[in-house]
Design an enzyme around this catalytic site. Structure first.
Site, PDB file in Angstrom:
ATOM      1  N   HIS A  30      -3.163  20.241 -58.486  1.00  0.00           N
ATOM      2  CA  HIS A  30      -2.499  21.458 -58.024  1.00  0.00           C
ATOM      3  C   HIS A  30      -1.292  21.722 -58.918  1.00  0.00           C
ATOM      4  O   HIS A  30      -0.507  20.815 -59.212  1.00  0.00           O
ATOM      5  CB  HIS A  30      -2.080  21.326 -56.570  1.00  0.00           C
ATOM      6  N   HIS A  42       4.157  28.269 -56.188  1.00  0.00           N
ATOM      7  CA  HIS A  42       2.774  27.985 -56.572  1.00  0.00           C
ATOM      8  C   HIS A  42       1.828  28.941 -55.872  1.00  0.00           C
ATOM      9  O   HIS A  42       2.178  29.586 -54.871  1.00  0.00           O
ATOM     10  CB  HIS A  42       2.405  26.520 -56.311  1.00  0.00           C
ATOM     11  N   CYS A 152      -4.446  28.208 -59.281  1.00  0.00           N
ATOM     12  CA  CYS A 152      -3.048  27.789 -59.364  1.00  0.00           C
ATOM     13  C   CYS A 152      -2.625  27.487 -60.798  1.00  0.00           C
ATOM     14  O   CYS A 152      -1.471  27.744 -61.183  1.00  0.00           O
ATOM     15  CB  CYS A 152      -2.809  26.574 -58.470  1.00  0.00           C
TER      16      CYS A 152
END
Length: 259
Positions: A30, A42, A152
């Site tokens: 991530h 994010h 992301c």
């Protein structure tokens, strides 16, 4: 940071850093932008980290750590469903290890890092510009989340470079997507080698070569179908339909039509 690992300590973080953390079994990383004061901006899929609407969710969601049922007082959840959120560093890491994504790496180093999603050949903008861009998208969104075309890592790379792919039907700039697609592609393209050799080492070397070449060609720093687009222009294009990001695919209006 170096050849083997991009791992860093929290003390070495600087506002504008593109950071990431691998999830369970290193299946998925991530990514986000550190903006200082222990905060990370994010991009998520409506508050979740991954999702495709396909059977891939079974694999990808298994790599996401369980979230606490008690809301963190230091994190800000998005209110209008656009998926860009502000989290504290600890919630972003979710118990994982902190890594910093590298920019403007040499081609040799890029190819040596076999796993995609850790570095790029592209050059980053200055840290203050990166932070301002991330904060702007926190308020205005980054389109619809798509694990292959708008994820992301794509968000973090855009915050760092403001580069967007303009050719319709091409995959996003994220190295994770290139790795997921490039691995099976390399295996398929190396299959004809069986007609000329049965040497397993030769076939493996061919597959690795095809995989590395596909990653290198797909990197945002090497592509010629990219343009620099300001965050304000990006959100205007999304709002007016000149740039459309949807779950199944990304379609972009011809660049000459966007003035």
């Amino acid at each position: 940071m170096g050849l083997l690992s991009n791992r860093i300590s929290k003390e070495s973080l600087k506002p504008g850093d593109h950071i990431y953390s691998w999830r369970t079994a290193y299946i998925y990383a991530h990514h986000g932008i550190y903006i200082g004061d222990d905060k990370v901006v994010h991009f998520t899929r409506h508050g979740q980290e991954v999702g495709t609407g396909t059977v891939l969710d079974i694999l990808l969601l298994s790599s996401v750590p369980a979230h606490s049922t008690v809301p963190c007082p230091n994190c800000t959840m998005q209110q209008d469903g656009h998926g860009v959120i502000l989290s504290c560093l600890n919630c972003f890491l979710a118990g994982g290890i902190l890594y910093r994504f590298e920019y403007a790496v040499r081609p040799a180093l890029f190819l040596a890092k076999v796993r995609g999603g850790t570095c790029t050949l592209a050059v980053s903008d200055s840290n203050d510009i990166v932070v301002n861009r991330a904060k702007y998208l926190l308020e205005n969104g980054f389109g619809c989340y798509n694990v292959f075309k708008n994820n992301c890592e794509d968000f973090a790379i855009y915050c760092k470079t403001a580069l967007l792919i303009v050719d319709q039907g091409t995959m996003g700039q994220s190295g994770q997507a290139a790795s997921i697609i490039g691995g099976p592609l390399a295996a398929v393209l190396s299959t004809p080698m069986r007609l000329v050799t049965t040497n397993i080492y030769g076939m493996a070397a061919t597959a690795v070569g095809v995989y590395c070449a596909s990653r290198y060609a797909a990197d945002i720093g090497m592509r010629r179908d990219v343009v620099k687009v300001s965050a304000e222009d990006l959100t205007r294009r999304l709002a007016t339909g000149l740039l459309h990001v949807s779950e199944p695919q990304i379609s972009v209006a011809p660049i000459q039509a966007i003035q």
